[in-house]
Design a protein around this motif. Structure first.
Motif, PDB file in Angstrom:
ATOM      1  N   ASP A 271     -10.332  -1.928  -5.229  1.00 11.30           N
ATOM      2  CA  ASP A 271     -10.342  -0.731  -5.122  1.00 11.30           C
ATOM      3  C   ASP A 271      -9.338  -0.556  -3.885  1.00 11.30           C
ATOM      4  O   ASP A 271      -9.126   0.421  -3.421  1.00 11.30           O
ATOM      5  CB  ASP A 271     -11.706  -1.294  -3.757  1.00 11.30           C
ATOM      6  N   GLN A 272      -7.695  -1.050  -4.590  1.00  9.94           N
ATOM      7  CA  GLN A 272      -6.917  -0.459  -4.041  1.00  9.94           C
ATOM      8  C   GLN A 272      -5.915  -0.617  -4.437  1.00  9.94           C
ATOM      9  O   GLN A 272      -5.668  -1.429  -5.010  1.00  9.94           O
ATOM     10  CB  GLN A 272      -6.631  -1.171  -2.142  1.00  9.94           C
ATOM     11  N   MET A 273      -4.609   0.030  -4.258  1.00 15.19           N
ATOM     12  CA  MET A 273      -3.414   0.202  -4.685  1.00 15.19           C
ATOM     13  C   MET A 273      -2.202  -0.308  -4.226  1.00 15.19           C
ATOM     14  O   MET A 273      -2.032   0.256  -2.791  1.00 15.19           O
ATOM     15  CB  MET A 273      -2.968   1.736  -5.289  1.00 15.19           C
ATOM     16  N   PHE A 274      -1.601  -1.117  -4.408  1.00 14.24           N
ATOM     17  CA  PHE A 274      -0.230  -1.612  -3.954  1.00 14.24           C
ATOM     18  C   PHE A 274       0.796  -0.338  -3.791  1.00 14.24           C
ATOM     19  O   PHE A 274       1.615  -0.032  -4.458  1.00 14.24           O
ATOM     20  CB  PHE A 274      -0.299  -3.088  -3.674  1.00 14.24           C
ATOM     21  N   PHE A 275       2.323  -0.860  -2.467  1.00 11.63           N
ATOM     22  CA  PHE A 275       3.328   0.238  -2.736  1.00 11.63           C
ATOM     23  C   PHE A 275       3.939  -0.682  -2.661  1.00 11.63           C
ATOM     24  O   PHE A 275       3.790  -1.852  -1.478  1.00 11.63           O
ATOM     25  CB  PHE A 275       3.523   1.137  -2.449  1.00 11.63           C
ATOM     26  N   ILE A 276       5.051  -1.490  -2.989  1.00 13.41           N
ATOM     27  CA  ILE A 276       6.593  -2.549  -2.687  1.00 13.41           C
ATOM     28  C   ILE A 276       7.113  -2.131  -1.672  1.00 13.41           C
ATOM     29  O   ILE A 276       7.923  -1.675  -2.539  1.00 13.41           O
ATOM     30  CB  ILE A 276       6.827  -2.895  -3.710  1.00 13.41           C
ATOM     31  N   VAL A 277       7.329  -2.926  -0.549  1.00 13.11           N
ATOM     32  CA  VAL A 277       8.913  -1.529   0.240  1.00 13.11           C
ATOM     33  C   VAL A 277       9.844  -3.071   0.205  1.00 13.11           C
ATOM     34  O   VAL A 277      10.995  -2.529   0.226  1.00 13.11           O
ATOM     35  CB  VAL A 277       7.828  -2.115   2.089  1.00 13.11           C
ATOM     36  N   GLU A 278       9.556  -4.233  -0.469  1.00 18.04           N
ATOM     37  CA  GLU A 278      10.271  -4.577  -0.464  1.00 18.04           C
ATOM     38  C   GLU A 278      10.044  -6.066  -0.874  1.00 18.04           C
ATOM     39  O   GLU A 278       8.975  -6.870  -0.671  1.00 18.04           O
ATOM     40  CB  GLU A 278      11.006  -5.010   1.369  1.00 18.04           C
ATOM     41  N   GLY A 279      10.922  -6.183  -1.689  1.00 18.04           N
ATOM     42  CA  GLY A 279      10.435  -8.096  -2.239  1.00 18.04           C
ATOM     43  C   GLY A 279       9.935  -7.695  -3.636  1.00 18.04           C
ATOM     44  O   GLY A 279      10.751  -7.038  -4.690  1.00 18.04           O
TER      45      GLY A 279
ATOM     46  N   THR B 294       9.041 -13.047  -4.883  1.00 13.82           N
ATOM     47  CA  THR B 294       9.265 -13.362  -4.110  1.00 13.82           C
ATOM     48  C   THR B 294       8.575 -13.278  -2.519  1.00 13.82           C
ATOM     49  O   THR B 294       7.962 -12.558  -2.718  1.00 13.82           O
ATOM     50  CB  THR B 294      10.925 -12.478  -3.241  1.00 13.82           C
ATOM     51  N   GLU B 295       8.977 -13.650  -1.039  1.00 12.62           N
ATOM     52  CA  GLU B 295       7.627 -12.719  -0.528  1.00 12.62           C
ATOM     53  C   GLU B 295       8.350 -11.322  -0.197  1.00 12.62           C
ATOM     54  O   GLU B 295       9.601 -10.404  -0.643  1.00 12.62           O
ATOM     55  CB  GLU B 295       8.486 -13.172   1.164  1.00 12.62           C
ATOM     56  N   VAL B 296       6.617 -10.548  -0.337  1.00 17.66           N
ATOM     57  CA  VAL B 296       6.420  -9.283  -0.595  1.00 17.66           C
ATOM     58  C   VAL B 296       6.087  -8.201   0.509  1.00 17.66           C
ATOM     59  O   VAL B 296       5.164  -8.629   0.822  1.00 17.66           O
ATOM     60  CB  VAL B 296       6.082  -9.195  -2.303  1.00 17.66           C
ATOM     61  N   SER B 297       6.575  -7.577   1.009  1.00 21.86           N
ATOM     62  CA  SER B 297       6.100  -6.176   2.173  1.00 21.86           C
ATOM     63  C   SER B 297       5.290  -5.734   1.248  1.00 21.86           C
ATOM     64  O   SER B 297       6.270  -4.529   0.657  1.00 21.86           O
ATOM     65  CB  SER B 297       7.077  -6.356   2.820  1.00 21.86           C
ATOM     66  N   LEU B 298       3.917  -4.990   1.135  1.00 24.66           N
ATOM     67  CA  LEU B 298       3.385  -4.256   0.371  1.00 24.66           C
ATOM     68  C   LEU B 298       2.497  -2.843   1.706  1.00 24.66           C
ATOM     69  O   LEU B 298       2.183  -3.273   2.688  1.00 24.66           O
ATOM     70  CB  LEU B 298       2.348  -4.537   0.104  1.00 24.66           C
ATOM     71  N   LEU B 299       2.451  -1.534   0.891  1.00 22.30           N
ATOM     72  CA  LEU B 299       1.391  -1.632   1.773  1.00 22.30           C
ATOM     73  C   LEU B 299       0.834  -0.338   0.764  1.00 22.30           C
ATOM     74  O   LEU B 299       0.377  -0.548  -0.317  1.00 22.30           O
ATOM     75  CB  LEU B 299       2.493  -0.174   1.966  1.00 22.30           C
ATOM     76  N   SER B 300      -1.219  -0.895   1.337  1.00 22.41           N
ATOM     77  CA  SER B 300      -2.213  -0.621  -0.107  1.00 22.41           C
ATOM     78  C   SER B 300      -2.574   0.635   0.825  1.00 22.41           C
ATOM     79  O   SER B 300      -2.478   0.808   1.774  1.00 22.41           O
ATOM     80  CB  SER B 300      -2.819  -2.145   0.687  1.00 22.41           C
ATOM     81  N   LEU B 301      -3.280   1.011  -0.541  1.00 23.53           N
ATOM     82  CA  LEU B 301      -3.727   2.309  -0.619  1.00 23.53           C
ATOM     83  C   LEU B 301      -5.604   2.493  -0.627  1.00 23.53           C
ATOM     84  O   LEU B 301      -5.737   2.210  -2.369  1.00 23.53           O
ATOM     85  CB  LEU B 301      -2.765   3.506  -0.808  1.00 23.53           C
ATOM     86  N   TYR B 302      -6.226   2.555   0.203  1.00 24.21           N
ATOM     87  CA  TYR B 302      -7.714   2.041  -0.541  1.00 24.21           C
ATOM     88  C   TYR B 302      -7.887   3.795  -1.699  1.00 24.21           C
ATOM     89  O   TYR B 302      -7.525   4.985  -1.170  1.00 24.21           O
ATOM     90  CB  TYR B 302      -8.352   1.764   0.147  1.00 24.21           C
ATOM     91  N   SER B 303      -8.938   3.194  -1.993  1.00 25.30           N
ATOM     92  CA  SER B 303     -10.101   4.822  -3.264  1.00 25.30           C
ATOM     93  C   SER B 303     -10.045   6.484  -2.850  1.00 25.30           C
ATOM     94  O   SER B 303      -9.362   7.356  -2.954  1.00 25.30           O
ATOM     95  CB  SER B 303     -10.535   4.882  -4.215  1.00 25.30           C
ATOM     96  N   SER B 304     -11.114   6.196  -1.067  1.00 24.63           N
ATOM     97  CA  SER B 304     -10.920   6.852  -1.161  1.00 24.63           C
ATOM     98  C   SER B 304      -9.959   7.466  -0.218  1.00 24.63           C
ATOM     99  O   SER B 304      -9.986   8.835  -0.573  1.00 24.63           O
ATOM    100  CB  SER B 304     -11.721   6.757   0.164  1.00 24.63           C
TER     101      SER B 304
END
Ligand code: CMP
Length: 355
Positions: free
Chosen positions: A270-278, A315-325
């Motif tokens: 129910d969510q997708m991810f954007f990779i900020v770093e890593g 690698t260690e990864v910094s993410l931003l997640s976005l929910y379907s709504s």
């Protein structure tokens, strides 16, 4: 000095040393601790004091050599924690000497992010808090006045003046109710009930103002942090300012250590991810690596089908997640970004053979 890197562990070390120091101060106030036990506790206090001297030296050295700007409050706390017990040692005689180590109560405040947060909340909500405090003062004085008028002839020793009645008003309004002063007349008891109920209302107002203040401050901090993270994802640079504000509010930051599984094949997503770093690795039959600025997890989000592959942190990864709504919100505020994401999902579906 390098063996004692206070700056790295200062928050927990400060709290621990202060707790040991204050318990020792408390123990030294009991008269039956004498002789050798007393000496051991005093040596313990001196050791904590010596550790605080090292901490002060480190703070000052970092300030000078590395240009690390210390918070004025932190330096003031470090200086007081050393100077006040030292002054007590030279100028105070007898058992009260160790009492001055109680200044270490301030030590856990040093470097604590919570107290800074509290300070900002109190500053921002000062007007509302002062407003409720004024109501508290008015009700307090009114209650003391009414109790004085009603009870002064019945209990002159307890309600014979407004200052005397004020103690009853504070104890009743704060709903503490020690029971040392109780109205005897019927009217006095009705008044007590009203004062107690007003007290509950006033404290609820205080709690509400502080809770809202904390919530808003934490949201603001999240917003500022997300804003900086969003800048690292090129896709979002297409957004207009209104849509950008909405997306910054919607995204949730997350850090995954190297090797951590972010989503598993077959799960609902129910969510997708954007990779900020890593970098992440997508376990498709021909494994793929995605890096900073890319996104993943969009296929399940768009199609409603289970995750097509397991994705783990390379690698260690910094993410931003976005929910379907929130993805629906992004689709309406910024259709071109939603189209890019949908298009990528289609291409990846074509490139991923069904297993
Ligand atoms: P989803 O199916 O939700 O979860 C696994 C994710 O891996 C998937 O969304 C895509 O974002 C990503 N993915 C799947 N196949 C590929 C591929 N061939 N290339 C890049 N990413 C992929």
């Amino acid at each position: 000095m390098s063996a004692f890197r206070f700056s790295k562990i200062s928050a927990s070390l400060n709290a621990l040393l202060a707790a040991i120091g204050l318990l020792t101060v408390a123990a030294l106030t009991t008269p039956y601790i004498t002789g050798q036990t007393r000496l051991i506790l005093e040596v313990l206090l001196v050791s904590i004091w010596a550790a605080y001297v090292l901490q002060l030296i480190e703070t000052l050295i970092m300030q000078r050599t590395r240009g690390v700007r210390g918070h004025a409050l932190e330096i003031a706390v470090d200086v007081l924690a050393v100077l006040i017990p030292m002054a007590a040692f030279f100028f105070i005689r007898g058992r009260d000497q160790s009492l001055y180590c109680a200044i270490w109560l301030l030590k856990p405040l040093r470097g604590s992010t919570f107290f800074r947060l509290l300070g900002r909340v109190l500053t921002k909500e000062a007007r509302n808090l002062i407003g409720v405090t004024s109501i508290f003062g008015i009700v307090l004085f009114g209650a003391a006045l009414a109790a004085y008028i009603i009870e002064r002839d019945v209990q002159p020793d307890k309600f014979g003046s407004i200052p005397l009645a004020m103690w009853w008003a504070v104890v009743t309004l704060s709903t503490t109710g020690y029971g040392d002063e109780i109205p005897q007349s019927f009217a006095g008891r009705v008044l007590a009930g009203l004062v107690m109920m007003s007290g509950i209302g006033i404290f609820a107002l205080w709690a509400g103002i502080l809770a809202t203040g904390f919530y808003e401050e934490v949201r603001r901090q999240d917003f500022v942090r997300n804003w900086q993270l969003v800048a690292a994802v090129p896709l979002f640079q297409k957004l207009g300012s209104a849509a950008l504000i909405e997306i910054v509010r919607a995204l949730r930051p997350r850090v995954v250590p190297a090797g951590g599984i972010i989503c598993r094949k077959g799960e609902t997503g129910d969510q997708m991810f954007f990779i900020v770093e890593g970098r992440v690795s997508v376990a498709t039959p021909n494994p793929v690596e995605l890096g900073t600025g890319s996104f993943f997890g969009e296929m399940a989000l768009i199609s409603g089908e289970p995750r097509s592959a397991t994705v783990s942190a390379a690698t260690e990864v910094s993410l931003l997640s976005l929910y379907s709504s929130d993805f629906q919100m992004l689709s309406s505020s910024s259709p071109e970004i939603a189209d890019i994401i949908r298009q990528t999902a289609l291409e990846r579906r074509g490139a991923t053979p069904k297993t």
